[in-house]
Design an enzyme around this catalytic site. Structure first.
Site, PDB file in Angstrom:
ATOM      1  CE1 TYR A  80      65.946  34.907  33.167  1.00 39.74           C
ATOM      2  CE2 TYR A  80      63.712  34.448  33.853  1.00 39.74           C
ATOM      3  CZ  TYR A  80      64.590  35.152  33.071  1.00 39.74           C
ATOM      4  OH  TYR A  80      64.130  36.108  32.195  1.00 39.74           O
TER       5      TYR A  80
ATOM      6  CE  LYS B   3      61.633  34.709  29.371  1.00 42.12           C
ATOM      7  NZ  LYS B   3      61.772  34.695  30.810  1.00 42.12           N
TER       8      LYS B   3
ATOM      9  CG  ASP C  11      59.007  35.845  32.347  1.00 41.12           C
ATOM     10  OD1 ASP C  11      58.593  35.340  31.284  1.00 41.12           O
ATOM     11  OD2 ASP C  11      60.140  36.364  32.447  1.00 41.12           O
TER      12      ASP C  11
ATOM     13  CG  HIS D 166      66.126  33.671  27.383  1.00 42.16           C
ATOM     14  ND1 HIS D 166      66.215  33.109  28.619  1.00 42.16           N
ATOM     15  CD2 HIS D 166      66.083  35.005  27.619  1.00 42.16           C
ATOM     16  CE1 HIS D 166      66.222  34.055  29.554  1.00 42.16           C
ATOM     17  NE2 HIS D 166      66.141  35.214  28.963  1.00 42.16           N
TER      18      HIS D 166
HETATM   19  N1  NAP Z   1      63.835  37.852  28.369  1.00 41.38           N
HETATM   20  C1  NAP Z   1      64.872  38.445  28.922  1.00 41.38           C
HETATM   21  O1  NAP Z   1      65.976  38.493  28.353  1.00 41.38           O
HETATM   22  C2  NAP Z   1      64.707  39.111  30.279  1.00 41.38           C
HETATM   23  C3  NAP Z   1      65.695  39.973  30.767  1.00 41.38           C
HETATM   24  C4  NAP Z   1      65.483  40.587  31.993  1.00 41.38           C
HETATM   25  C5  NAP Z   1      64.318  40.333  32.712  1.00 41.38           C
HETATM   26  N2  NAP Z   1      63.379  39.468  32.225  1.00 41.38           N
HETATM   27  C6  NAP Z   1      62.158  39.138  33.004  1.00 41.38           C
HETATM   28  O2  NAP Z   1      61.507  40.306  33.473  1.00 41.38           O
HETATM   29  C7  NAP Z   1      61.390  40.266  34.893  1.00 41.38           C
HETATM   30  C8  NAP Z   1      61.366  41.665  35.466  1.00 41.38           C
HETATM   31  O3  NAP Z   1      62.568  42.364  35.145  1.00 41.38           O
HETATM   32  P1  NAP Z   1      63.113  43.516  36.061  1.00 41.38           P
HETATM   33  O4  NAP Z   1      63.441  42.976  37.411  1.00 41.38           O
HETATM   34  O5  NAP Z   1      64.178  44.225  35.320  1.00 41.38           O
HETATM   35  O6  NAP Z   1      61.795  44.431  36.204  1.00 41.38           O
HETATM   36  P2  NAP Z   1      61.502  45.842  36.862  1.00 41.38           P
HETATM   37  O7  NAP Z   1      60.059  45.816  37.186  1.00 41.38           O
HETATM   38  O8  NAP Z   1      61.984  46.953  36.003  1.00 41.38           O
HETATM   39  O9  NAP Z   1      62.360  45.919  38.199  1.00 41.38           O
HETATM   40  C9  NAP Z   1      62.023  45.182  39.334  1.00 41.38           C
HETATM   41  C10 NAP Z   1      63.045  45.521  40.414  1.00 41.38           C
HETATM   42  O10 NAP Z   1      62.869  46.874  40.783  1.00 41.38           O
HETATM   43  C11 NAP Z   1      62.842  46.983  42.196  1.00 41.38           C
HETATM   44  N3  NAP Z   1      61.844  48.002  42.531  1.00 41.38           N
HETATM   45  C12 NAP Z   1      60.525  47.952  42.368  1.00 41.38           C
HETATM   46  N4  NAP Z   1      59.946  49.125  42.704  1.00 41.38           N
HETATM   47  C13 NAP Z   1      60.948  49.912  43.112  1.00 41.38           C
HETATM   48  C14 NAP Z   1      60.997  51.244  43.571  1.00 41.38           C
HETATM   49  N5  NAP Z   1      59.918  51.965  43.684  1.00 41.38           N
HETATM   50  N6  NAP Z   1      62.211  51.740  43.882  1.00 41.38           N
HETATM   51  C15 NAP Z   1      63.317  50.982  43.776  1.00 41.38           C
HETATM   52  N7  NAP Z   1      63.325  49.701  43.344  1.00 41.38           N
HETATM   53  C16 NAP Z   1      62.152  49.190  43.009  1.00 41.38           C
HETATM   54  C17 NAP Z   1      62.422  45.633  42.727  1.00 41.38           C
HETATM   55  O11 NAP Z   1      63.092  45.445  43.960  1.00 41.38           O
HETATM   56  P3  NAP Z   1      62.345  45.263  45.355  1.00 41.38           P
HETATM   57  O12 NAP Z   1      62.553  43.838  45.708  1.00 41.38           O
HETATM   58  O13 NAP Z   1      63.045  46.208  46.268  1.00 41.38           O
HETATM   59  O14 NAP Z   1      60.906  45.633  45.178  1.00 41.38           O
HETATM   60  C18 NAP Z   1      62.887  44.668  41.651  1.00 41.38           C
HETATM   61  O15 NAP Z   1      64.150  44.130  41.963  1.00 41.38           O
HETATM   62  C19 NAP Z   1      62.552  39.390  35.316  1.00 41.38           C
HETATM   63  O16 NAP Z   1      62.424  38.852  36.602  1.00 41.38           O
HETATM   64  C20 NAP Z   1      62.508  38.321  34.242  1.00 41.38           C
HETATM   65  O17 NAP Z   1      61.492  37.380  34.509  1.00 41.38           O
HETATM   66  C21 NAP Z   1      63.557  38.875  31.012  1.00 41.38           C
END
Ligand code: NAP
Length: 313
Positions: free
Chosen positions: A79, A104, A74, A135
């Site tokens: 980004y 996006k 994604d 986006h």
């Molecule tokens: N369309 C939009 O506006 C939008 C906005 C935001 C995001 N997104 C997309 O969605 C993707 C995922 O978003 P997100 O990063 O917020 O997803 P998430 O799955 O909620 O969080 C992932 C983060 O959590 C950490 N993590 C995972 N397991 C953990 C645990 N057990 N304890 C503590 N930390 C843990 C990971 O770090 P570690 O490296 O330590 O595992 C990683 O940095 C983004 O990369 C992007 O592609 C889109």
């Protein structure tokens, strides 16, 4: 029926995937399929500023993810790392046609979708993407703006250079405006989604309209919003199924028929998600229990400059 190997395929109407041997994919309203777990190039992999220097860390992280089995990637113009994503795709050794690549458009003022798309494709080094998204709707000043932008997206899909097209961060009124004039309905709406942000009636509306949901931030209740009312339920279900609490959070998303976008710099975590998630399934009662507990708290991480703090849509 909940057996491993069941051939049933989930779709945008909200029916949940069965337990399968591998990560399931979801059938979109245009007939294409999207893998239900995706690796995100935003958040932890986001490249700050307009730095044109390649960031090797992002390339390496992404290669690790692809090699671990993440075929859904994604990305986004915003980004600032489409080049890194493109390099990682080439270096991974996984054939392009086996991957599902999303990017996006930021809908920057004065830039057409055609222009933005061409820049993205060039940076990615690809001749097509699997999914191209608007986006966010927050740049638009009127429903007409959204409708005109969507018409440009339809042209991209018709050219074959984006297999599917969709939107992100839309609420019902944005979808309604878009659908009013759309010739091709959006295939998906990518939104922040977790127990503390379930968006009221949006899911039900999208199911009726056959517009799939992709969840970003699915781990928020654990990573950013703890302590909270789902903590105890995640913990006891993690013990019951012999998985981590993060895997319960992701499986809840899948069992709602929602695509989950996550990310990690931790190879073991990435691998265990793909190993464990297909091997268990929450019962409808457990899915409901998490949903109900989650509604007792409201928490939003992204786009807070554009959405009022008490807006739960
Ligand atoms: N369309 C939009 O506006 C939008 C906005 C935001 C995001 N997104 C997309 O969605 C993707 C995922 O978003 P997100 O990063 O917020 O997803 P998430 O799955 O909620 O969080 C992932 C983060 O959590 C950490 N993590 C995972 N397991 C953990 C645990 N057990 N304890 C503590 N930390 C843990 C990971 O770090 P570690 O490296 O330590 O595992 C990683 O940095 C983004 O990369 C992007 O592609 C889109």
């Amino acid at each position: 029926m909940n057996s491993i190997g069941a051939s049933y395929k989930p779709d945008a109407t909200g029916t949940d995937p069965k337990q399968t041997g591998s990560v399931p994919s979801l059938k979109l309203n245009d007939g294409n399929e999207i893998p239900m777990i995706g690796y995100g190039l935003g958040t932890a992999n986001y490249k700050k500023g307009q730095d044109s220097k390649l960031d090797q860390r992002i390339i390496d992280n992404t290669i690790t993810a692809i090699k671990a089995g993440y075929i859904h990637l994604d990305g986004a113009e915003a980004y600032n790392n489409e080049e890194e994503l493109g390099i990682a795709i080439k270096k991974s050794g996984v054939p392009r046609e086996k991957l599902f690549v999303t990017t996006k458009t930021s809908c920057s003022p004065g830039v057409t979708v055609e222009q933005a798309f061409n820049v993205s494709l060039k940076k990615l080094g690809l001749d097509y993407v699997d999914l191209y998204l608007i986006h966010s709707p927050f740049w638009a000043k009127s429903p007409k703006d959204l409708q005109e932008k969507w018409a440009e997206m339809e042209t991209i899909k018709e050219s074959g250079r984006a297999r599917s097209i969709g939107v992100s961060n839309y609420i019902q009124e944005h979808l309604e405006a878009t659908l009013e004039t759309a010739r091709i309905p959006p295939a998906i709406n990518q939104i922040e989604f977790h127990p503390y942000l379930q968006h009221g009636d949006l899911l039900e509306y999208q199911r009726k309209k056959n517009i799939a949901v992709a969840a970003y931030g699915p781990l928020t209740a654990i990573t950013k919003a703890a302590p909270g009312p789902v903590d105890g339920i995640y913990k006891s279900l993690a013990t019951k199924y012999g998985v981590t609490e993060a895997e319960i959070a992701l499986r809840w998303t899948l069992d709602l028929g929602i695509v989950a976008l996550t990310t990690s710099s931790n190879e073991q975590r990435l691998k265990s998600f793909l190993r464990d998630l297909p091997s268990f399934k929450l019962t409808p009662k457990e899915v409901e229990e998490i949903a109900e507990a989650g509604k007792k708290k409201h928490f939003r991480v992204f786009w807070t400059h554009a959405i009022a703090p008490d807006d739960r849509r």
